[in-house]
Design an enzyme around this catalytic site. Structure first.
Site, PDB file in Angstrom:
ATOM      1  N   SER A  34       4.237   2.068   8.411  1.00 57.21           N
ATOM      2  CA  SER A  34       4.005   1.089   7.363  1.00 57.21           C
ATOM      3  C   SER A  34       5.285   0.843   6.591  1.00 57.21           C
ATOM      4  CB  SER A  34       2.939   1.590   6.394  1.00 57.21           C
ATOM      5  OG  SER A  34       1.700   1.201   6.865  1.00 57.21           O
TER       6      SER A  34
ATOM      7  N   ASP B 109       1.278  -7.690   2.253  1.00 60.09           N
ATOM      8  CA  ASP B 109       1.372  -6.248   1.993  1.00 60.09           C
ATOM      9  C   ASP B 109       2.826  -5.809   1.752  1.00 60.09           C
ATOM     10  OD1 ASP B 109       0.910  -3.540   1.823  1.00 60.09           O
ATOM     11  OD2 ASP B 109      -0.439  -3.475   3.542  1.00 60.09           O
TER      12      ASP B 109
ATOM     13  N   HIS C 248       0.824  -1.213   0.000  1.00 57.72           N
ATOM     14  CA  HIS C 248       0.000   0.000   0.000  1.00 57.72           C
ATOM     15  C   HIS C 248       0.858   1.263   0.000  1.00 57.72           C
ATOM     16  CE1 HIS C 248       0.290  -0.189   4.517  1.00 57.72           C
ATOM     17  NE2 HIS C 248       0.243   1.117   4.395  1.00 57.72           N
TER      18      HIS C 248
HETATM   19  N1  ARG Z   1      -4.353   0.232   7.443  1.00 54.69           N
HETATM   20  C1  ARG Z   1      -3.068   0.266   6.821  1.00 54.69           C
HETATM   21  C2  ARG Z   1      -2.458   1.684   6.942  1.00 54.69           C
HETATM   22  O1  ARG Z   1      -2.919   2.491   7.644  1.00 54.69           O
HETATM   23  C3  ARG Z   1      -3.137  -0.261   5.421  1.00 54.69           C
HETATM   24  C4  ARG Z   1      -3.934   0.513   4.432  1.00 54.69           C
HETATM   25  C5  ARG Z   1      -4.003  -0.025   3.023  1.00 54.69           C
HETATM   26  N2  ARG Z   1      -5.070  -1.003   2.800  1.00 54.69           N
HETATM   27  C6  ARG Z   1      -6.366  -0.709   2.487  1.00 54.69           C
HETATM   28  N3  ARG Z   1      -7.207  -1.697   2.327  1.00 54.69           N
HETATM   29  N4  ARG Z   1      -6.802   0.518   2.323  1.00 54.69           N
HETATM   30  O2  ARG Z   1      -1.930   2.336   6.107  1.00 54.69           O
HETATM   31  N1  GLU Z   2      -0.841   1.182   7.577  1.00 56.92           N
HETATM   32  C1  GLU Z   2      -0.242   2.224   8.353  1.00 56.92           C
HETATM   33  C2  GLU Z   2       0.709   3.109   7.549  1.00 56.92           C
HETATM   34  O1  GLU Z   2       0.526   3.321   6.390  1.00 56.92           O
HETATM   35  C3  GLU Z   2       0.400   1.630   9.534  1.00 56.92           C
HETATM   36  C4  GLU Z   2      -0.642   1.181  10.428  1.00 56.92           C
HETATM   37  C5  GLU Z   2      -0.764   2.034  11.634  1.00 56.92           C
HETATM   38  O2  GLU Z   2      -1.284   3.146  11.564  1.00 56.92           O
HETATM   39  O3  GLU Z   2      -0.305   1.518  12.647  1.00 56.92           O
HETATM   40  O4  GLU Z   2       1.633   3.678   8.071  1.00 56.92           O
END
Ligand code: ARG
Ligand code: GLU
Length: 711
Positions: A645, A220, A84
């Protein structure tokens, strides 16, 4: 009796703040935690983690594109980050003919690696406390302007000195709301190429259904490579550049894992707000978050339906949808968690301890006795402006997309005569046409209209401003006129306008319904909302600065750490599951079998390509399995946030166990309040990453570039 009371207060306060896993630590201060880390199983020394004179772990950690973390894993600049995090690059190289989102992409050799103009990766050279130098010459009697000027001069000089004679860049950032200042010296690489990415059915497996949720099965990750000049220093993109030779790269941890294993996350967390007052937290939980959640729910209802209806729209909107949906879902989890835990009451109890402690001594009483009361009072007086500011962000920058074109048009109009005089007009118009083409490539006017219709109603209601209500007037007819007439909502109309740019068309565009609307709204926002919000924020920062100084002074034995601010940090804990709610336990890892189970539910977010089913059927796991299982993800008790991330999760020997990519739903509140029982980061196991490269994608040559450590 009094003495006893006092020590029990200290105990309570330090207990709350001393949970081992809480905190995002500054690398140059890590030696203070070395013995605790060793007690938890770490075999490295503080110098292995951070050293200015010799290469150390920090040299393998990169700030990726400014928003994520990535790590070097080979001697030839190979870089791993999350799928991502590289998503917009993958998306920009994708088309209906080359659908890398759907099918993945793997460069077979260096020549096939894809360039990404604008993408950078930065290595932190060093970080130092420069508080005393920043405040040098500042007198208590100075007025705020004098104070600011002296500090500004000091900062400029410090930066100049720090980078003199080098190719580095430096910045000085406030920590602890300006109680401390640190200088960060960096080396910025500007040629970062895409090497490979798995298909969405792996890299985004689980989609929004699973996002922020455990159990998780997302692969991911994506793979990039840093290129440098022949002298191994950062260089602008050029075909002559060569793969970068890093000072350090992470070997791959290929040994079996067990619950309790030491884990350390090294990366660039963006923002936490551990110190906000109880009234502020209540404002967030009861008012600000719910309104933002509602705005996003509305745009997502339009985008999701459109993406399901057409492949073309799916490709156009996939990156935008992911970004809107991500914060939307996180905020829901955050509000839920803070309510379940009654975060506001916890804050009130902590604030009472703080003020009680201040009461025990005249000096403290003078400095900190009113701290909490003042913060909470300010919230009741000024948070309305933060609310309107948040609504402005949701509507004017995350809402209808044609708004984004206005800035370029304004520039053109403002400089029209200048461009005409100096003969650059034609080339600037051509550039604008190309830029607009990039914009419209990912734009669908019907989708945008749907968003406009729903969000405009909401914005008018929430900001409750006469200017806004009048400007939007009859929203339905305004919308019809914008989407059928405005030059901003159609590529042909926009290009025609640019091509024929002259005085007459300039005066005409000023009456364009889309252009006119945005300008009234943005002016209202800039003149009414922003100054009031900034004043509120400045006052709050000053109060928080004092409040935090009081915590350090009155509770010297508590574990203190400065909130995340996009600088390199370390957090450590162990691989473990959690029991976030009554009657529920999460185990610490998931496997490929779980992917198949989810696929069987028929939910489109769990779609697989046939190859996965085939490999699973043959149990073709090679060396990548543990006890016959192919691990996909695991959780750890590491305190992380957005920006982490792609961060490496590192084992006790400094080897790479996996890539951090998320937190569990119950953890998302940790940006305001960390709870050791429930807060877990989510990691994709590096052995699954290797398996996907080797067995799934036939990119064994990349695995061969890395160093695998079995012990
Ligand atoms: N939650 C993760 C972060 O904050 C991954 C986001 C990407 N995935 C998604 N299905 N939108 O960045
Ligand atoms: N998916 C998050 C990012 O893009 C990390 C997840 C979180 O916020 O801990 O940094």
């Amino acid at each position: 009796m009094k003495k006893y009371l006092l020590s029990s207060i200290i105990l309570l306060f330090s207990f709350i703040h001393c949970l081992a896993e809480e905190g995002m630590l500054i690398p140059s201060l890590i030696s203070a935690f070395e013995s605790d880390m060793k007690a938890k199983g770490m075999k490295l020394s503080a110098k292995d983690i951070y050293d200015v004179n010799n290469s150390s772990l920090k040299d393998a950690i990169m700030h990726f594109g400014g928003g994520c973390t990535a790590e070097l894993v080979s001697g030839t600049g190979l870089l791993l980050t999350n799928h991502h995090c590289g998503y917009s690059q993958v998306q920009s190289h994708s088309s209906l003919e080359h659908d890398y989102l759907k099918n993945g992409f793997w460069a077979k050799n260096h020549a096939e690696e894809l360039k990404n103009p604008g993408l950078t990766a930065s290595r932190m050279v060093r970080i130092d406390d420069v508080t005393a130098s920043v405040f040098f010459g500042v007198n208590p009697s100075d007025n705020p302007l004098e104070r600011e000027n002296t500090m500004k001069k000091n900062i400029e000089q410090l930066i100049k000195d720090a980078i003199m004679g080098t190719h580095y860049v430096a910045e000085i950032k406030p920590f602890n709301y300006g109680n401390d200042y640190y200088i960060i010296v960096k080396e910025v690489f500007k040629d970062v190429r895409l090497v490979g990415t798995p298909p969405n059915s792996i890299g985004k497996f689980g989609g929004d259904t699973d996002n922020w949720v455990w159990p998780r099965h997302t692969g991911d990750f994506s793979v990039f490579r840093i290129y440098a000049g022949v002298d191994n220093k950062p260089a602008e993109f050029s075909d002559k550049n060569v793969p970068y030779t890093p000072l350090h790269f992470l070997p791959i941890s290929f040994k079996d894992r067990k619950v309790g294993d030491f884990t350390m996350v090294y990366g660039f967390p963006g923002e936490t707000e551990q110190h906000v007052s109880s009234a502020y937290l209540k404002f967030i939980v009861d008012k600000e978050r719910p309104a933002r959640i509602l705005m996003r729910q509305k745009s997502l209802s339009v985008i999701d339906a459109a993406m399901r209806s057409s492949d073309e729209i799916r490709i156009k909107y996939s990156a935008k949808q992911a970004s809107i949906a991500n914060a939307y879902k996180k905020w829901i989890g955050q509000v839920d968690g803070l309510k379940q835990l009654d975060g506001v009451s916890i804050k009130i109890a902590r604030e009472k301890e703080y003020t009680d402690m201040a009461e025990t001594n005249e000096t403290w009483k003078k400095s900190y006795g009113q701290s909490v009361a003042l913060m909470n009072k300010l919230v009741s007086e000024g948070s309305e402006w933060e609310f309107k500011y948040a609504m402005g962000v949701e509507y004017l920058s995350v809402g209808p997309e044609f708004f984004k074109l206005v800035k370029g048009v304004d520039e053109l109009i403002k400089n029209f005569e200048k461009y005409q005089e100096n003969g650059t007009l034609d080339s600037i118009i051509k550039k604008s046409i190309d830029g607009a083409h990039g914009f419209f490539k990912n734009y669908d006017a019907n989708v945008d209209k749907g968003i406009f219709d729903l969000l405009t109603v909401e914005y008018v209601k929430q900001v409750n401003s006469e200017t806004v209500t009048t400007a939007c007037g009859d929203i339905e007819s305004l919308s019809n006129s914008i989407y059928s007439k405005s030059v901003l909502t159609n590529e042909i109309r926009f290009t025609e306008f640019l091509k024929k740019l002259n005085k007459k068309s300039i005066s005409k565009v000023k009456k364009d319904p889309g252009y006119k609307l945005f300008n009234i709204l943005i002016q209202d926002f800039r003149e009414q909302v922003v100054p009031n919000y900034l004043a509120f924020d400045d006052q709050m920062t000053a109060l928080l600065k004092n409040y935090v100084a009081g915590k350090y002074e009155m509770f010297p034995n508590a574990k203190h750490w400065s909130d995340a601010n996009g600088t390199l940090r370390i957090t450590y804990g162990k691989m473990e599951g959690s029991a976030p709610t009554d009657g529920m336990t999460y185990t610490e890892h998931t496997t490929l079998d779980g992917i198949i189970v989810k696929n069987n539910t028929g939910n489109a977010d769990f779609e697989l390509l046939p190859r996965m089913l085939e490999l699973h059927k043959n149990k073709d796991y090679g060396d990548y399995a543990q006890d016959g299982e192919l691990w996909v993800c695991f959780t750890g008790s590491n305190h992380t946030t957005g920006g982490n991330s792609g961060s490496p999760v590192i084992d006790e020997n400094g080897n790479l166990m996996g890539l951090n990519f998320d937190r569990t739903w119950e953890s998302t509140m940790s940006d305001y309040m960390f709870d050791a029982n429930r807060c877990r980061n989510v990691v994709v196991d590096i052995r699954y990453v290797m398996w996907v490269m080797d067995k799934y994608s036939g990119a064994k040559h990349l695995v061969d570039e890395m160093v695998l450590v079995k012990e």
